[in-house]
Motif scaffolding. Structure first.
Motif, PDB file in Angstrom:
ATOM      1  N   VAL A   8      -2.387  19.846   7.114  1.00 17.66           N
ATOM      2  CA  VAL A   8      -3.015  18.870   6.228  1.00 17.66           C
ATOM      3  C   VAL A   8      -2.226  18.832   4.925  1.00 17.66           C
ATOM      4  O   VAL A   8      -2.159  19.818   4.201  1.00 17.66           O
ATOM      5  N   SER A   9      -1.603  17.693   4.626  1.00 16.27           N
ATOM      6  CA  SER A   9      -0.888  17.541   3.363  1.00 16.27           C
ATOM      7  C   SER A   9      -0.955  16.094   2.928  1.00 16.27           C
ATOM      8  O   SER A   9      -1.345  15.217   3.701  1.00 16.27           O
ATOM      9  N   GLU A  10      -0.543  15.838   1.684  1.00 15.99           N
ATOM     10  CA  GLU A  10      -0.594  14.473   1.162  1.00 15.99           C
ATOM     11  C   GLU A  10       0.371  13.551   1.899  1.00 15.99           C
ATOM     12  O   GLU A  10       0.273  12.330   1.812  1.00 15.99           O
ATOM     13  N   ASN A  11       1.305  14.113   2.657  1.00 20.32           N
ATOM     14  CA  ASN A  11       2.271  13.295   3.406  1.00 20.32           C
ATOM     15  C   ASN A  11       1.836  13.020   4.833  1.00 20.32           C
ATOM     16  O   ASN A  11       2.514  12.293   5.553  1.00 20.32           O
ATOM     17  N   GLY A  12       0.720  13.574   5.238  1.00 21.68           N
ATOM     18  CA  GLY A  12       0.258  13.319   6.597  1.00 21.68           C
ATOM     19  C   GLY A  12      -0.623  14.419   7.132  1.00 21.68           C
ATOM     20  O   GLY A  12      -0.721  15.511   6.561  1.00 21.68           O
ATOM     21  N   ILE A  13      -1.305  14.125   8.227  1.00 19.88           N
ATOM     22  CA  ILE A  13      -2.226  15.063   8.856  1.00 19.88           C
ATOM     23  C   ILE A  13      -1.895  15.137  10.336  1.00 19.88           C
ATOM     24  O   ILE A  13      -1.739  14.119  11.003  1.00 19.88           O
ATOM     25  N   THR A  14      -1.753  16.354  10.846  1.00 19.46           N
ATOM     26  CA  THR A  14      -1.516  16.552  12.268  1.00 19.46           C
ATOM     27  C   THR A  14      -2.693  17.288  12.880  1.00 19.46           C
ATOM     28  O   THR A  14      -3.406  18.038  12.200  1.00 19.46           O
ATOM     29  N   VAL A  15      -2.879  17.069  14.179  1.00 15.86           N
ATOM     30  CA  VAL A  15      -4.009  17.668  14.898  1.00 15.86           C
ATOM     31  C   VAL A  15      -3.496  18.357  16.155  1.00 15.86           C
ATOM     32  O   VAL A  15      -2.349  18.168  16.562  1.00 15.86           O
ATOM     33  N   THR A  16      -4.367  19.162  16.766  1.00  8.24           N
ATOM     34  CA  THR A  16      -3.976  19.929  17.962  1.00  8.24           C
ATOM     35  C   THR A  16      -5.140  19.997  18.951  1.00  8.24           C
ATOM     36  O   THR A  16      -6.300  19.894  18.555  1.00  8.24           O
ATOM     37  N   ARG A  17      -4.803  20.201  20.225  1.00  8.48           N
ATOM     38  CA  ARG A  17      -5.807  20.434  21.267  1.00  8.48           C
ATOM     39  C   ARG A  17      -6.012  21.930  21.456  1.00  8.48           C
ATOM     40  O   ARG A  17      -6.930  22.334  22.190  1.00  8.48           O
ATOM     41  N   LYS A  18      -5.196  22.770  20.806  1.00 10.89           N
ATOM     42  CA  LYS A  18      -5.324  24.213  20.963  1.00 10.89           C
ATOM     43  C   LYS A  18      -6.662  24.694  20.431  1.00 10.89           C
ATOM     44  O   LYS A  18      -7.077  24.323  19.350  1.00 10.89           O
ATOM     45  N   LEU A  33      -8.163  14.553   2.227  1.00  7.19           N
ATOM     46  CA  LEU A  33      -7.498  15.843   2.375  1.00  7.19           C
ATOM     47  C   LEU A  33      -8.481  16.999   2.265  1.00  7.19           C
ATOM     48  O   LEU A  33      -8.450  17.937   3.058  1.00  7.19           O
ATOM     49  N   ALA A  34      -9.362  16.931   1.274  1.00  5.31           N
ATOM     50  CA  ALA A  34     -10.328  18.008   1.044  1.00  5.31           C
ATOM     51  C   ALA A  34     -11.243  18.180   2.258  1.00  5.31           C
ATOM     52  O   ALA A  34     -11.503  19.302   2.709  1.00  5.31           O
ATOM     53  N   SER A  35     -11.733  17.068   2.795  1.00  8.76           N
ATOM     54  CA  SER A  35     -12.610  17.122   3.963  1.00  8.76           C
ATOM     55  C   SER A  35     -11.877  17.684   5.179  1.00  8.76           C
ATOM     56  O   SER A  35     -12.403  18.532   5.910  1.00  8.76           O
ATOM     57  N   ALA A  36     -10.630  17.232   5.376  1.00  6.12           N
ATOM     58  CA  ALA A  36      -9.850  17.702   6.522  1.00  6.12           C
ATOM     59  C   ALA A  36      -9.529  19.188   6.401  1.00  6.12           C
ATOM     60  O   ALA A  36      -9.606  19.938   7.383  1.00  6.12           O
ATOM     61  N   PRO A  57       0.826  -1.204   0.000  1.00 13.21           N
ATOM     62  CA  PRO A  57       0.000   0.000   0.000  1.00 13.21           C
ATOM     63  C   PRO A  57       0.862   1.256   0.000  1.00 13.21           C
ATOM     64  O   PRO A  57       2.020   1.211   0.388  1.00 13.21           O
ATOM     65  N   THR A  58       0.291   2.352  -0.434  1.00  6.28           N
ATOM     66  CA  THR A  58       1.031   3.608  -0.459  1.00  6.28           C
ATOM     67  C   THR A  58       0.848   4.336   0.855  1.00  6.28           C
ATOM     68  O   THR A  58       0.013   3.978   1.670  1.00  6.28           O
ATOM     69  N   ASN A  59       1.629   5.364   1.052  1.00  9.03           N
ATOM     70  CA  ASN A  59       1.519   6.180   2.252  1.00  9.03           C
ATOM     71  C   ASN A  59       0.993   7.567   1.866  1.00  9.03           C
ATOM     72  O   ASN A  59       1.362   8.571   2.445  1.00  9.03           O
ATOM     73  N   VAL A  60       0.131   7.606   0.847  1.00 15.25           N
ATOM     74  CA  VAL A  60      -0.403   8.868   0.352  1.00 15.25           C
ATOM     75  C   VAL A  60      -1.842   9.030   0.828  1.00 15.25           C
ATOM     76  O   VAL A  60      -2.647   8.116   0.720  1.00 15.25           O
ATOM     77  N   VAL A  61      -2.148  10.207   1.375  1.00 16.99           N
ATOM     78  CA  VAL A  61      -3.498  10.466   1.852  1.00 16.99           C
ATOM     79  C   VAL A  61      -4.410  10.694   0.659  1.00 16.99           C
ATOM     80  O   VAL A  61      -4.106  11.504  -0.211  1.00 16.99           O
TER      81      VAL A  61
END
Length: 199
Positions: A186-196, A123-126, A114-118
């Motif tokens: 938010v990018s094709e290489n990964g998604i990060t989130v925050t509690r801020k 991506l659009a929804s995020a 499998p690929t590691n591409v989002v």
């Protein structure tokens, strides 16, 4: 084989783990390495996910000599019927932020990597939820490098870094805990989130 203290007592590898990898077989036809992790589990690393100069120097075990060893990140762990675990790893992703994409178990019958591409629709929804400042819920599924957490948002695993936990203590974010988050990067290489900014 050397192993980090964090992985020393692990029995099963999880997506996101960084571990030692020892080459067992070089499969030129399928263009992948078959190896063994610190846990003793078999795994595969496609040539395309090796470091730039790695392929020319790898070798299989010969006599009493072990195969080449280097560090990899576990990208995917698929548990099949009967408990057989299929694991894919990447040397290239050791230094990158993790994005682990869940696989449809019905499409995981072959050895296709499998690929590691989002996916673009994810991506659009995020991005839309990030731009609107929406809060989402996620479930902690494990640790991430640097003291962060891997959080299942539904269609993907996002990374909550230690600095983005804000006042939340890392030890309170145990596996299985539900947490409210906002999207950060938010990018094709990964998604990060925050509690801020989360009430």
């Amino acid at each position: 084989m050397s192993t980090t203290s964090a992985n020393k007592f692990k029995v099963f590898a999880e997506a996101g783990d960084i571990m030692g990898f020892e080459v067992r077989v070089i499969n030129e036809e399928r263009r992948l390495l078959v190896g063994e992790l610190d846990t003793g589990e078999r795994c595969v690393c496609p040539f395309s996910l090796l470091g730039a100069d790695r392929l020319g120097s790898v070798h299989e075990p010969h006599g009493d000599e072990p195969g080449s060893t280097f560090c990899v990140r576990v990208l995917d762990v698929i548990v099949e019927f009967g408990g057989r675990r299929r694991i894919m790893v990447s040397e290239k992703h050791v230094e990158e932020r993790l994005f682990h994409q869940h696989l449809d178990r019905n499409t995981a019958e072959s050895e296709v990597v499998p690929t590691n591409v989002v996916p673009e629709e994810v991506l659009a929804s995020a991005r839309q939820k990030r731009d609107l400042g929406h809060t989402v819920r996620g479930v902690v599924v494990g640790d991430a490098p640097g003291g962060g957490k891997r959080v299942d948002i539904g269609k993907f695993i996002a990374i909550l870094s230690r600095e983005d936990m804000c006042a939340t203590r890392a030890d309170s974010l145990r596996k299985g805990v539900t947490v409210k988050l906002k999207f950060k990067d938010v990018s094709e290489n990964g998604i990060t989130v925050t509690r801020k900014g989360v009430a």
